[in-house]
Design a protein around this motif. Structure first.
Motif, short mmCIF file in Angstrom:
data_model
loop_
_atom_site.label_atom_id
_atom_site.label_comp_id
_atom_site.label_asym_id
_atom_site.label_seq_id
_atom_site.Cartn_x
_atom_site.Cartn_y
_atom_site.Cartn_z
N VAL A 154 45.94 23.14 -8.73
CA VAL A 154 45.67 22.18 -7.66
C VAL A 154 46.86 22.16 -6.69
CG1 VAL A 154 44.09 20.73 -8.99
CG2 VAL A 154 46.55 20.30 -9.11
N LYS A 155 47.51 23.29 -6.58
CA LYS A 155 48.67 23.41 -5.71
C LYS A 155 48.28 23.15 -4.26
CE LYS A 155 52.42 26.59 -4.49
NZ LYS A 155 52.98 27.97 -4.70
N GLY A 156 49.12 22.41 -3.54
CA GLY A 156 48.90 22.16 -2.13
C GLY A 156 48.22 20.85 -1.81
N PHE A 157 47.79 20.11 -2.84
CA PHE A 157 47.10 18.84 -2.62
C PHE A 157 48.08 17.67 -2.78
CE2 PHE A 157 43.65 21.69 -3.76
CZ PHE A 157 42.69 21.38 -2.79
N ASP A 158 47.83 16.61 -2.02
CA ASP A 158 48.63 15.40 -2.11
C ASP A 158 47.91 14.31 -2.90
OD1 ASP A 158 50.81 16.20 -0.17
OD2 ASP A 158 49.06 16.37 1.13
N LEU A 159 46.59 14.36 -2.89
CA LEU A 159 45.76 13.37 -3.58
C LEU A 159 44.60 14.07 -4.24
CD1 LEU A 159 44.74 10.41 -4.14
CD2 LEU A 159 43.54 10.58 -1.94
N LEU A 160 44.33 13.72 -5.49
CA LEU A 160 43.17 14.24 -6.20
C LEU A 160 42.24 13.07 -6.52
CD1 LEU A 160 44.83 16.70 -8.75
CD2 LEU A 160 43.89 17.22 -6.48
N VAL A 161 40.94 13.28 -6.28
CA VAL A 161 39.94 12.26 -6.58
C VAL A 161 38.95 12.84 -7.59
CG1 VAL A 161 38.11 10.80 -5.67
CG2 VAL A 161 40.17 11.21 -4.30
N HIS B 135 38.28 18.87 -21.16
CA HIS B 135 38.65 20.21 -21.59
C HIS B 135 38.48 21.26 -20.48
CE1 HIS B 135 39.24 19.00 -25.74
NE2 HIS B 135 38.07 18.38 -25.71
N SER B 136 38.05 20.85 -19.31
CA SER B 136 37.92 21.78 -18.18
C SER B 136 39.30 22.27 -17.76
CB SER B 136 37.26 21.09 -16.99
OG SER B 136 35.91 20.79 -17.25
N PRO B 137 39.39 23.52 -17.31
CA PRO B 137 40.68 24.04 -16.84
C PRO B 137 41.33 23.16 -15.77
CG PRO B 137 39.11 25.83 -17.06
CD PRO B 137 38.34 24.55 -17.29
N VAL B 138 40.50 22.59 -14.89
CA VAL B 138 41.07 21.80 -13.80
C VAL B 138 41.77 20.54 -14.31
CG1 VAL B 138 39.04 20.37 -13.28
CG2 VAL B 138 40.62 21.00 -11.45
N VAL B 139 41.31 20.00 -15.44
CA VAL B 139 41.93 18.77 -15.95
C VAL B 139 43.35 19.04 -16.43
CG1 VAL B 139 41.79 16.94 -17.69
CG2 VAL B 139 39.74 17.64 -16.44
N ASP B 140 43.58 20.20 -16.99
CA ASP B 140 44.96 20.57 -17.35
C ASP B 140 45.84 20.57 -16.10
OD1 ASP B 140 44.39 20.88 -20.04
OD2 ASP B 140 43.94 23.02 -19.84
N ALA B 141 45.28 21.09 -14.99
CA ALA B 141 46.03 21.11 -13.74
C ALA B 141 46.22 19.71 -13.19
CB ALA B 141 45.30 21.98 -12.71
N VAL B 142 45.20 18.85 -13.35
CA VAL B 142 45.30 17.45 -12.90
C VAL B 142 46.38 16.72 -13.69
CG1 VAL B 142 44.10 15.24 -12.80
CG2 VAL B 142 42.92 17.31 -12.07
N PHE C 77 49.72 17.88 -12.50
CA PHE C 77 49.93 17.31 -11.16
C PHE C 77 50.35 15.84 -11.27
CE2 PHE C 77 47.96 14.87 -7.64
CZ PHE C 77 48.46 15.52 -6.53
N ALA C 78 49.64 15.08 -12.12
CA ALA C 78 49.93 13.65 -12.27
C ALA C 78 51.29 13.41 -12.93
CB ALA C 78 48.82 12.99 -13.08
N GLU C 79 51.60 14.22 -13.95
CA GLU C 79 52.87 14.04 -14.65
C GLU C 79 54.06 14.36 -13.77
OE1 GLU C 79 52.40 16.38 -18.17
OE2 GLU C 79 51.40 14.77 -19.27
#
Length: 231
Positions: free
Chosen positions: A39-46, A65-72, A75-77
């Motif tokens: 999720v590189k390049g984003f400032d806000l994730l919804v 368990h989706s790949p994107v959630v690992d990225a979320v 990103f959040a941490e």
């Protein structure tokens, strides 16, 4: 500023969130498919509402368990701002980014209606365009919106001012009769201790302009937009 709307199989409020962010707020917004690993390049994730993976097992239990959630999570941490709405809130609790859990509504029925919620904390980056004690008229649409947390967890939320929204009546009174789903302490939305992750069951994207019957949700997105832009 750039926002990303995460899309899982079964999401059905992704277009609503995209429209609110991009067309109404003028934020550069892109969809992020659940198989994305960055999720590189984003400032806000919804994380929008819907029925990710058909709500099998538990709401949000497979989506986590989706790949994107690992990225979320990464990103959040690292301090990135994340907003989870309805099913998105469920995904955030399942993934451990927010405390508590969302369970079946107390009446065991799907609820779709406008409700009143009171702003408990207007000092967050998501709520600065509101006032403490302000009453919002905002829609809900869920089967598993009953927020549960144990007594110790609730005390921690209260001590750290992490309860952001509570269900109430039209005058701000809070009682069991004004609690549509049975949530502990009438909780409709919470935030993490750092203030960069918020989850809520009501749908602000569905009340962002008068044409939709009200714009109380607009100010949530305006709050985070201006917070992230440093305004």
């Amino acid at each position: 500023m750039k926002a990303g709307v995460v899309v899982f199989p079964g999401s059905n409020c992704d277009h609503d969130c995209y429209y609110a962010l991009n067309s109404i707020l003028g934020i550069n917004t892109e969809y992020i498919w659940h198989k994305e690993g960055s999720v590189k390049g984003f400032d806000l994730l919804v994380l929008p509402g819907g029925f990710s993976y058909g709500d099998y097992l538990r709401c949000g239990a497979i989506a986590k368990h989706s790949p994107v959630v690992d990225a979320v999570v990464d990103f959040a941490e690292k301090g990135g701002h994340v907003l989870g709405i309805c099913n998105g809130f469920q995904v955030l609790t399942e993934s451990g980014l927010l405390p508590g859990a969302l369970i079946r509504n107390k009446n065991l029925k799907f609820i779709c209606e406008y409700v009143s919620v009171i702003v408990e904390n207007a000092k967050t980056g998501f709520t600065s365009y509101y006032n403490d004690g302000e009453i919002l008229n905002i829609p809900i649409a869920h089967m598993d919106g009953n927020y549960y947390i144990d007594e110790k967890g609730l005390n921690d939320l209260l001590e750290n001012e992490q309860v952001v929204f509570r269900y109430c009546d039209a005058d701000g009174g809070i009682s069991e009769e004004d609690n549509p789903n049975g949530s502990v302490y009438n909780i409709a939305g919470v935030i993490n201790k750092k203030g960069n992750i918020m989850g809520m069951m009501p749908h602000p994207e569905r009340c962002c302009e008068p044409l939709l019957g009200g714009n109380h949700g607009y100010y949530l997105f305006e709050s985070i937009k201006n917070f992230l832009k440093g305004a």
